[in-house]
Design a protein around this motif. Sequence first.
Motif, PDB file in Angstrom:
ATOM      1  N   THR A 112      -4.533  -2.948   7.524  1.00 47.52           N
ATOM      2  CA  THR A 112      -5.817  -2.926   6.829  1.00 47.52           C
ATOM      3  C   THR A 112      -5.631  -2.980   5.326  1.00 47.52           C
ATOM      4  O   THR A 112      -6.287  -3.774   4.620  1.00 47.52           O
ATOM      5  CB  THR A 112      -6.594  -1.648   7.208  1.00 47.52           C
ATOM      6  OG1 THR A 112      -6.793  -1.615   8.627  1.00 47.52           O
ATOM      7  CG2 THR A 112      -7.943  -1.621   6.511  1.00 47.52           C
ATOM      8  N   PHE A 113      -4.743  -2.165   4.792  1.00 50.32           N
ATOM      9  CA  PHE A 113      -4.509  -2.150   3.344  1.00 50.32           C
ATOM     10  C   PHE A 113      -3.849  -3.443   2.866  1.00 50.32           C
ATOM     11  O   PHE A 113      -4.090  -3.886   1.738  1.00 50.32           O
ATOM     12  CB  PHE A 113      -3.658  -0.943   2.955  1.00 50.32           C
ATOM     13  CG  PHE A 113      -4.424   0.350   2.931  1.00 50.32           C
ATOM     14  CD1 PHE A 113      -5.455   0.554   2.032  1.00 50.32           C
ATOM     15  CD2 PHE A 113      -4.115   1.374   3.820  1.00 50.32           C
ATOM     16  CE1 PHE A 113      -6.168   1.736   2.016  1.00 50.32           C
ATOM     17  CE2 PHE A 113      -4.816   2.563   3.809  1.00 50.32           C
ATOM     18  CZ  PHE A 113      -5.854   2.747   2.902  1.00 50.32           C
ATOM     19  N   SER A 114      -3.016  -4.044   3.711  1.00 52.26           N
ATOM     20  CA  SER A 114      -2.412  -5.329   3.344  1.00 52.26           C
ATOM     21  C   SER A 114      -3.472  -6.421   3.238  1.00 52.26           C
ATOM     22  O   SER A 114      -3.452  -7.246   2.315  1.00 52.26           O
ATOM     23  CB  SER A 114      -1.346  -5.724   4.372  1.00 52.26           C
ATOM     24  OG  SER A 114      -0.298  -4.783   4.413  1.00 52.26           O
ATOM     25  N   SER A 115      -4.405  -6.421   4.186  1.00 50.66           N
ATOM     26  CA  SER A 115      -5.500  -7.398   4.135  1.00 50.66           C
ATOM     27  C   SER A 115      -6.397  -7.143   2.929  1.00 50.66           C
ATOM     28  O   SER A 115      -6.842  -8.087   2.255  1.00 50.66           O
ATOM     29  CB  SER A 115      -6.321  -7.322   5.423  1.00 50.66           C
ATOM     30  OG  SER A 115      -5.512  -7.545   6.561  1.00 50.66           O
ATOM     31  N   ALA A 116      -6.670  -5.853   2.651  1.00 51.14           N
ATOM     32  CA  ALA A 116      -7.485  -5.515   1.484  1.00 51.14           C
ATOM     33  C   ALA A 116      -6.798  -5.927   0.195  1.00 51.14           C
ATOM     34  O   ALA A 116      -7.457  -6.349  -0.766  1.00 51.14           O
ATOM     35  CB  ALA A 116      -7.776  -4.016   1.476  1.00 51.14           C
ATOM     36  N   LEU A 117      -5.469  -5.832   0.166  1.00 46.01           N
ATOM     37  CA  LEU A 117      -4.728  -6.230  -1.030  1.00 46.01           C
ATOM     38  C   LEU A 117      -4.911  -7.711  -1.336  1.00 46.01           C
ATOM     39  O   LEU A 117      -5.002  -8.098  -2.504  1.00 46.01           O
ATOM     40  CB  LEU A 117      -3.244  -5.902  -0.834  1.00 46.01           C
ATOM     41  CG  LEU A 117      -2.306  -6.253  -1.984  1.00 46.01           C
ATOM     42  CD1 LEU A 117      -2.745  -5.583  -3.279  1.00 46.01           C
ATOM     43  CD2 LEU A 117      -0.872  -5.851  -1.623  1.00 46.01           C
ATOM     44  N   ILE A 118      -4.975  -8.527  -0.298  1.00 45.29           N
ATOM     45  CA  ILE A 118      -5.216  -9.970  -0.507  1.00 45.29           C
ATOM     46  C   ILE A 118      -6.577 -10.187  -1.143  1.00 45.29           C
ATOM     47  O   ILE A 118      -6.727 -10.966  -2.087  1.00 45.29           O
ATOM     48  CB  ILE A 118      -5.110 -10.718   0.838  1.00 45.29           C
ATOM     49  CG1 ILE A 118      -3.713 -10.569   1.427  1.00 45.29           C
ATOM     50  CG2 ILE A 118      -5.454 -12.198   0.655  1.00 45.29           C
ATOM     51  CD1 ILE A 118      -3.573 -11.139   2.824  1.00 45.29           C
ATOM     52  N   VAL A 119      -7.588  -9.478  -0.629  1.00 45.04           N
ATOM     53  CA  VAL A 119      -8.946  -9.603  -1.176  1.00 45.04           C
ATOM     54  C   VAL A 119      -8.983  -9.131  -2.620  1.00 45.04           C
ATOM     55  O   VAL A 119      -9.557  -9.797  -3.502  1.00 45.04           O
ATOM     56  CB  VAL A 119      -9.939  -8.799  -0.314  1.00 45.04           C
ATOM     57  CG1 VAL A 119     -11.341  -8.855  -0.927  1.00 45.04           C
ATOM     58  CG2 VAL A 119      -9.969  -9.338   1.110  1.00 45.04           C
ATOM     59  N   PHE A 120      -8.374  -7.998  -2.906  1.00 46.83           N
ATOM     60  CA  PHE A 120      -8.375  -7.455  -4.265  1.00 46.83           C
ATOM     61  C   PHE A 120      -7.663  -8.399  -5.235  1.00 46.83           C
ATOM     62  O   PHE A 120      -8.084  -8.562  -6.383  1.00 46.83           O
ATOM     63  CB  PHE A 120      -7.707  -6.081  -4.293  1.00 46.83           C
ATOM     64  CG  PHE A 120      -8.471  -5.023  -3.549  1.00 46.83           C
ATOM     65  CD1 PHE A 120      -9.852  -5.071  -3.457  1.00 46.83           C
ATOM     66  CD2 PHE A 120      -7.801  -3.972  -2.919  1.00 46.83           C
ATOM     67  CE1 PHE A 120     -10.565  -4.103  -2.763  1.00 46.83           C
ATOM     68  CE2 PHE A 120      -8.507  -2.993  -2.233  1.00 46.83           C
ATOM     69  CZ  PHE A 120      -9.887  -3.064  -2.158  1.00 46.83           C
ATOM     70  N   ALA A 121      -6.561  -9.007  -4.772  1.00 39.24           N
ATOM     71  CA  ALA A 121      -5.833  -9.943  -5.630  1.00 39.24           C
ATOM     72  C   ALA A 121      -6.682 -11.172  -5.947  1.00 39.24           C
ATOM     73  O   ALA A 121      -6.670 -11.676  -7.089  1.00 39.24           O
ATOM     74  CB  ALA A 121      -4.530 -10.358  -4.960  1.00 39.24           C
ATOM     75  N   LEU A 122      -7.437 -11.661  -4.961  1.00 39.59           N
ATOM     76  CA  LEU A 122      -8.303 -12.820  -5.211  1.00 39.59           C
ATOM     77  C   LEU A 122      -9.456 -12.455  -6.147  1.00 39.59           C
ATOM     78  O   LEU A 122      -9.825 -13.252  -7.024  1.00 39.59           O
ATOM     79  CB  LEU A 122      -8.844 -13.343  -3.878  1.00 39.59           C
ATOM     80  CG  LEU A 122      -7.820 -14.001  -2.946  1.00 39.59           C
ATOM     81  CD1 LEU A 122      -8.457 -14.363  -1.618  1.00 39.59           C
ATOM     82  CD2 LEU A 122      -7.220 -15.241  -3.611  1.00 39.59           C
ATOM     83  N   VAL A 123     -10.025 -11.259  -5.967  1.00 38.87           N
ATOM     84  CA  VAL A 123     -11.086 -10.811  -6.877  1.00 38.87           C
ATOM     85  C   VAL A 123     -10.542 -10.672  -8.289  1.00 38.87           C
ATOM     86  O   VAL A 123     -11.183 -11.079  -9.268  1.00 38.87           O
ATOM     87  CB  VAL A 123     -11.684  -9.481  -6.380  1.00 38.87           C
ATOM     88  CG1 VAL A 123     -12.667  -8.921  -7.414  1.00 38.87           C
ATOM     89  CG2 VAL A 123     -12.396  -9.678  -5.054  1.00 38.87           C
ATOM     90  N   GLY A 124      -9.342 -10.101  -8.408  1.00 41.20           N
ATOM     91  CA  GLY A 124      -8.717  -9.988  -9.722  1.00 41.20           C
ATOM     92  C   GLY A 124      -8.473 -11.344 -10.359  1.00 41.20           C
ATOM     93  O   GLY A 124      -8.651 -11.507 -11.569  1.00 41.20           O
TER      94      GLY A 124
END
Length: 232
Positions: free
Chosen positions: A103-115
Amino acid sequence: MTKLQKKVIFCLAGTLSFACAIGIAGALGTQLWVKGTILCKTGALLVNATGEELKKFIGEIQYGLFYGQRNKQCGLGGRPATFSFFPDLLHAIPASMHVSIITFSSALIVFALVGTGFFMFNAFGTPYETLHGPMGLYLWSFISCSCGSLVLILFSSEVKMHNLTEKIANYREGGFTYKTDTEHFEKSFWILLVCTLVHGLNIGLIRLAGFEFPFTKSKELDTSSGAIDLMY
């Protein structure tokens, strides 16, 4: 620092953030997270194997977050097999921790794209709110760095403290007992580590562009008021 220099720095940070999102997405689906060897303890004890004979009882294993493969050696040749965490190994591993890692790995992808979007918006657009400006850049970079660190800590704990490799090797093995001989983290784990460090580097790039860290205010001393206070 000139506007052109700031644009270059923000573009660089945005490119790094996007590369991290692509790298983590690629690493998430591979089985190159952990690789090691497993010893068939029961078989080695039965024949009292030592030295060169012991190699006949050492097999290989490698796995990721979703699936893996193993080749067990018990003195009579290898037994290669593949396995998946869902749903086969859910009762043998710390399932809640493993799901949290995914879950946190998937969230990290989203956060990186938002960043990435925020960096590019600040490079070529006109920030009009606090979260669209430097505060947003610091926020998403910090969240991404923290999320990546959490995944690294959780996965390392699952492998080392919860003996994940042994639990996988001994799954549905009634007559034989396997023990971890060697294990080490593979390419996908190190990609995640590098991406986490990159998000930390982006925080430094924001500061290099001339923006103060959040919640830091320069204190200006009012000498005149200080003199009046001293008079009374």
